[in-house]
Enzyme design. Sequence first.
Site, PDB file in Angstrom:
ATOM      1  N   ARG A  19     -28.582   5.350  62.976  1.00  0.00           N
ATOM      2  CA  ARG A  19     -28.639   6.455  64.051  1.00  0.00           C
ATOM      3  C   ARG A  19     -27.780   7.704  63.111  1.00  0.00           C
ATOM      4  O   ARG A  19     -27.839   8.786  63.547  1.00  0.00           O
ATOM      5  CB  ARG A  19     -27.831   6.180  65.323  1.00  0.00           C
ATOM      6  CG  ARG A  19     -28.693   5.430  66.161  1.00  0.00           C
ATOM      7  CD  ARG A  19     -27.906   5.060  67.431  1.00  0.00           C
ATOM      8  NE  ARG A  19     -27.334   3.886  67.100  1.00  0.00           N
ATOM      9  CZ  ARG A  19     -26.227   3.515  67.985  1.00  0.00           C
ATOM     10  NH1 ARG A  19     -26.078   3.998  69.306  1.00  0.00           N
ATOM     11  NH2 ARG A  19     -25.554   2.327  67.799  1.00  0.00           N
ATOM     12  N   LYS A 357      -8.631  32.003  36.624  1.00  0.00           N
ATOM     13  CA  LYS A 357      -9.078  30.431  36.326  1.00  0.00           C
ATOM     14  C   LYS A 357      -8.143  30.004  35.020  1.00  0.00           C
ATOM     15  O   LYS A 357      -7.958  30.541  34.083  1.00  0.00           O
ATOM     16  CB  LYS A 357     -10.373  30.171  35.844  1.00  0.00           C
ATOM     17  CG  LYS A 357     -10.902  28.657  35.510  1.00  0.00           C
ATOM     18  CD  LYS A 357     -11.911  28.719  34.405  1.00  0.00           C
ATOM     19  CE  LYS A 357     -11.211  28.923  33.086  1.00  0.00           C
ATOM     20  NZ  LYS A 357     -12.002  28.582  32.001  1.00  0.00           N
TER      21      LYS A 357
END
Length: 489
Positions: A19, A357
């Site tokens: 399901r 970064k």
Amino acid sequence: MSASRPAAVIVLAAGEGTRMKSRTPKVLHELCGRSMVGHVLAAARELDPERLIVVVGHGRDQVIDHLKQVEPDAIPVVQERQGGTGHAVRMVFEQLGALPGTVIVTNGDHPLLRGATLAEMVHAHEDQGNAATVLSTDIPDPTGYGRIVRDATDAVTAIVEHRDASAEQHAIHEINVGMYAFDGELLGAALGRITTDNAKGEEYLTDVMGILRGDGHRVGAYKAADWVETQGVNDRVQLAQARRQLNERLLLRHMRSGVSVIDPNTTWVDADVTMEPDAVLHPNTQLHGRTHIEAGAEVGPNVTLTDTTVGADAQVSYAVCDSADIGPNTSVGPFAYLRPGTRLAEGAKAGTYVEMKNAVVGEGAKVPHLTYVGDADIGPGANIGAGTIFANYDGVAKHHTNVGSSAFVGSNSVLVAPVEVGDGAYTAAGSTVVKDVPPGAIGIARGRQRNVEDWVERRRAGTASAAAARRAGAGESAAGGEDSAKGDE
Ligand code: UD1
Ligand code: CA
């Protein structure tokens, strides 16, 4: 009330979970930063079993790989065909041999169940001297669940599956949650006597209750007070409901330990997030992985942090941060993106429209606006002007930039790596810096300004600009020189 150390916890995780309508095996679906089976294993771990066994079948390669990451000590047992919950446990005994002592069996699709509830069940099991104890609960809608059948003296006699139950039994609201404690030896012997004589044609583990009871052993049920935590997940609707329940539980725990959550409805935290008292979470905050928030820090609104540390009294708003280390008293955002390897020391700032970064920003250094910092060290007290780009990539490789202590990088500078701006050095606004700037020097790398007097009057006559210039006195001065550049030096 500590129970003895269980011989084993067996987690049933071989079913397909049709399901869910998914390529991913059901027990690997995630909520609050952990797979469903990961939550069940964490609860099982709290019982400190001698062996933690997981029955795998559907998608077994994926499930076994996952187990290696999250619970390397877990022992996978393969169930080739899914012949039912009784068959699954029988495979464990066939492959691992006898398990003398207390054996706990749990479904793998109940992510909300707490270890404490399992422990209470084990305690009741041993206290009452039962051969088998099932975790039960009274539930408003028992449809689909196995029902706990009791005799006139209220003693448990059997568990009957919904499909096999009579109309009378359908009226029972006390259901089998799908967790059990067994005497391991009696369980091993009873598994061989289970039939497939039922609506699904499967070996039901639940039949062990009736078999042991028929042999004259004591079987019982421990009723969980909170039916919400006993709910299983069979589809994505139930998964979303379970996620909300779990999130609420985590937020309550944090709030009770001193964290302010301004809007619990829009705040999401993973199970492994940690926070100190007086941290404040504003609306639309999502904290993932091993994120840690220290005392007095304010996070949000609209912040998503993954594996990020936020130091004491820091402010982070409208930001996305991944694997960043944000120091105390810092300020991040609004509208900042901090990527892996970003480290802000105490009092540093990564302001508006700033992306970083692999960048280490020193104490008190400021990167306030419109800047990309990649692969760089910025010294303490440095100031990076608006619009600065750390050009770290030459199309092939990444290079590093160093900006020294109390250096001042002028607005709209491009620092072309590898390059170094020394301690106390400046770069002139608008410079493209390709050579190192020594300490204390200014690096200027831009075209000079030249003003052409009265150009507007000559070339844009009749425009509003020409009229404005005339009102300002343009053309009246005797000075006809073309160059009136503001010097750089
Ligand atoms: C089971 C119980 C039911 C209980 C319900 C609670 C049985 C016969 N019934 O029903 O009384 O109310 O759980 O949720 O046990 N699994 C295997 N191998 C198999 C079959 C199942 O490992 O061959 C695993 C599944 O992955 C799942 C668990 O066992 O984690 C339960 O299986 P499921 O088919 O969902 O049982 P239910 O019909 O829900
Ligand atoms: Ca189920």
